[in-house]
Scaffold this motif. Structure first.
Motif, PDB file in Angstrom:
ATOM      1  N   GLU A 146       0.814  -1.214   0.000  1.00  0.00           N
ATOM      2  CA  GLU A 146       0.000   0.000   0.000  1.00  0.00           C
ATOM      3  C   GLU A 146       0.846   1.262   0.000  1.00  0.00           C
ATOM      4  O   GLU A 146       2.038   1.230   0.301  1.00  0.00           O
ATOM      5  CB  GLU A 146      -0.919   0.036   1.220  1.00  0.00           C
ATOM      6  CG  GLU A 146      -0.161   0.197   2.520  1.00  0.00           C
ATOM      7  CD  GLU A 146      -1.035   0.596   3.691  1.00  0.00           C
ATOM      8  OE1 GLU A 146      -1.928   1.451   3.529  1.00  0.00           O
ATOM      9  OE2 GLU A 146      -0.808   0.042   4.772  1.00  0.00           O
ATOM     10  N   LEU A 147       0.179   2.352  -0.295  1.00  0.00           N
ATOM     11  CA  LEU A 147       0.724   3.695  -0.184  1.00  0.00           C
ATOM     12  C   LEU A 147      -0.249   4.488   0.678  1.00  0.00           C
ATOM     13  O   LEU A 147      -1.439   4.549   0.361  1.00  0.00           O
ATOM     14  CB  LEU A 147       0.856   4.334  -1.574  1.00  0.00           C
ATOM     15  CG  LEU A 147       1.213   5.816  -1.630  1.00  0.00           C
ATOM     16  CD1 LEU A 147       2.632   6.044  -1.125  1.00  0.00           C
ATOM     17  CD2 LEU A 147       1.075   6.333  -3.060  1.00  0.00           C
ATOM     18  N   SER A 148       0.228   5.020   1.786  1.00  0.00           N
ATOM     19  CA  SER A 148      -0.621   5.816   2.678  1.00  0.00           C
ATOM     20  C   SER A 148      -0.140   7.255   2.657  1.00  0.00           C
ATOM     21  O   SER A 148       1.068   7.515   2.677  1.00  0.00           O
ATOM     22  CB  SER A 148      -0.559   5.291   4.110  1.00  0.00           C
ATOM     23  OG  SER A 148      -1.130   4.008   4.198  1.00  0.00           O
ATOM     24  N   VAL A 149      -1.097   8.168   2.643  1.00  0.00           N
ATOM     25  CA  VAL A 149      -0.781   9.593   2.617  1.00  0.00           C
ATOM     26  C   VAL A 149      -1.657  10.294   3.651  1.00  0.00           C
ATOM     27  O   VAL A 149      -2.873  10.098   3.676  1.00  0.00           O
ATOM     28  CB  VAL A 149      -1.025  10.196   1.214  1.00  0.00           C
ATOM     29  CG1 VAL A 149      -0.741  11.682   1.204  1.00  0.00           C
ATOM     30  CG2 VAL A 149      -0.183   9.481   0.157  1.00  0.00           C
ATOM     31  N   VAL A 150      -1.028  11.100   4.495  1.00  0.00           N
ATOM     32  CA  VAL A 150      -1.739  11.914   5.474  1.00  0.00           C
ATOM     33  C   VAL A 150      -1.541  13.371   5.074  1.00  0.00           C
ATOM     34  O   VAL A 150      -0.400  13.823   4.903  1.00  0.00           O
ATOM     35  CB  VAL A 150      -1.199  11.679   6.898  1.00  0.00           C
ATOM     36  CG1 VAL A 150      -1.923  12.582   7.895  1.00  0.00           C
ATOM     37  CG2 VAL A 150      -1.331  10.216   7.291  1.00  0.00           C
ATOM     38  N   VAL A 151      -2.659  14.077   4.898  1.00  0.00           N
ATOM     39  CA  VAL A 151      -2.617  15.480   4.471  1.00  0.00           C
ATOM     40  C   VAL A 151      -3.691  16.271   5.211  1.00  0.00           C
ATOM     41  O   VAL A 151      -4.635  15.689   5.760  1.00  0.00           O
ATOM     42  CB  VAL A 151      -2.850  15.620   2.949  1.00  0.00           C
ATOM     43  CG1 VAL A 151      -1.687  15.063   2.160  1.00  0.00           C
ATOM     44  CG2 VAL A 151      -4.150  14.963   2.527  1.00  0.00           C
ATOM     45  N   PRO A 152      -3.560  17.605   5.209  1.00  0.00           N
ATOM     46  CA  PRO A 152      -4.657  18.406   5.747  1.00  0.00           C
ATOM     47  C   PRO A 152      -5.963  18.058   5.030  1.00  0.00           C
ATOM     48  O   PRO A 152      -5.977  17.795   3.817  1.00  0.00           O
ATOM     49  CB  PRO A 152      -4.225  19.839   5.451  1.00  0.00           C
ATOM     50  CG  PRO A 152      -2.729  19.769   5.411  1.00  0.00           C
ATOM     51  CD  PRO A 152      -2.426  18.432   4.783  1.00  0.00           C
ATOM     52  N   ALA A 153      -7.044  18.034   5.776  1.00  0.00           N
ATOM     53  CA  ALA A 153      -8.343  17.623   5.230  1.00  0.00           C
ATOM     54  C   ALA A 153      -8.827  18.541   4.118  1.00  0.00           C
ATOM     55  O   ALA A 153      -9.669  18.149   3.312  1.00  0.00           O
ATOM     56  CB  ALA A 153      -9.379  17.561   6.347  1.00  0.00           C
ATOM     57  N   SER A 154      -8.289  19.742   4.045  1.00  0.00           N
ATOM     58  CA  SER A 154      -8.695  20.679   2.988  1.00  0.00           C
ATOM     59  C   SER A 154      -8.243  20.230   1.604  1.00  0.00           C
ATOM     60  O   SER A 154      -8.776  20.696   0.601  1.00  0.00           O
ATOM     61  CB  SER A 154      -8.139  22.077   3.286  1.00  0.00           C
ATOM     62  OG  SER A 154      -6.719  22.024   3.384  1.00  0.00           O
ATOM     63  N   LEU A 155      -7.288  19.307   1.528  1.00  0.00           N
ATOM     64  CA  LEU A 155      -6.811  18.798   0.242  1.00  0.00           C
ATOM     65  C   LEU A 155      -7.627  17.570  -0.158  1.00  0.00           C
ATOM     66  O   LEU A 155      -7.696  16.586   0.586  1.00  0.00           O
ATOM     67  CB  LEU A 155      -5.332  18.429   0.318  1.00  0.00           C
ATOM     68  CG  LEU A 155      -4.719  17.885  -0.971  1.00  0.00           C
ATOM     69  CD1 LEU A 155      -4.769  18.918  -2.091  1.00  0.00           C
ATOM     70  CD2 LEU A 155      -3.290  17.441  -0.718  1.00  0.00           C
ATOM     71  N   THR A 156      -8.230  17.617  -1.324  1.00  0.00           N
ATOM     72  CA  THR A 156      -9.018  16.502  -1.842  1.00  0.00           C
ATOM     73  C   THR A 156      -8.129  15.630  -2.725  1.00  0.00           C
ATOM     74  O   THR A 156      -7.492  16.128  -3.653  1.00  0.00           O
ATOM     75  CB  THR A 156     -10.216  17.019  -2.670  1.00  0.00           C
ATOM     76  OG1 THR A 156     -11.006  17.867  -1.842  1.00  0.00           O
ATOM     77  CG2 THR A 156     -11.057  15.874  -3.180  1.00  0.00           C
TER      78      THR A 156
END
Length: 128
Positions: free
Chosen positions: A42-52
């Protein structure tokens, strides 16, 4: 154990799951804070919720607690202690680490419970 300080970040975060061979959207790299983890599965990405992002799965509404560092590699048990306290308080976590410190994401509706449990165990909480 030394009294540790955790800082609560004000923004919401989202955790995304992608196929391991998926390209990383360039907008991820423009964020003030992001995490990327890749394995063969897998590839997991955590970003600010404002980014779709167009991910396979997405978990929304996470808040971030930062262990104020930097933490030396000789320091042991920090994440274990925090996660144990939060587990006893029935607060699920998503843990991340960098070279300098650790970050603990909790669902926004459990943030107050997490803070209360940590304060009861002599952690100092500040807000960014």
């Amino acid at each position: 154990m030394v009294r540790m300080t955790l800082a609560v970040h004000p923004q919401l975060y989202s955790i995304h799951s992608f196929n391991p061979d998926s390209p990383i959207d360039a907008s991820v790299l423009d964020q003030p804070m992001f995490f990327i983890g890749k394995t063969k599965d897998e590839l997991s990405v955590v970003v600010p919720a404002s980014l779709t992002l167009d991910s396979l799965e997405q978990e929304n509404d996470w808040r971030c607690l930062e262990v104020v560092g930097p933490l030396g590699f000789s320091m042991t048990g920090i994440l274990a202690s925090i996660s144990g306290i939060l587990a006893k308080a029935k607060v699920s976590i998503f843990a991340l680490s960098t070279f300098d410190t650790d970050y603990i994401l909790v669902k926004k509706e459990r943030l107050d419970s997490a803070i209360l449990a940590l304060k009861k165990n002599n952690y100092h909480i500040i807000h960014y």
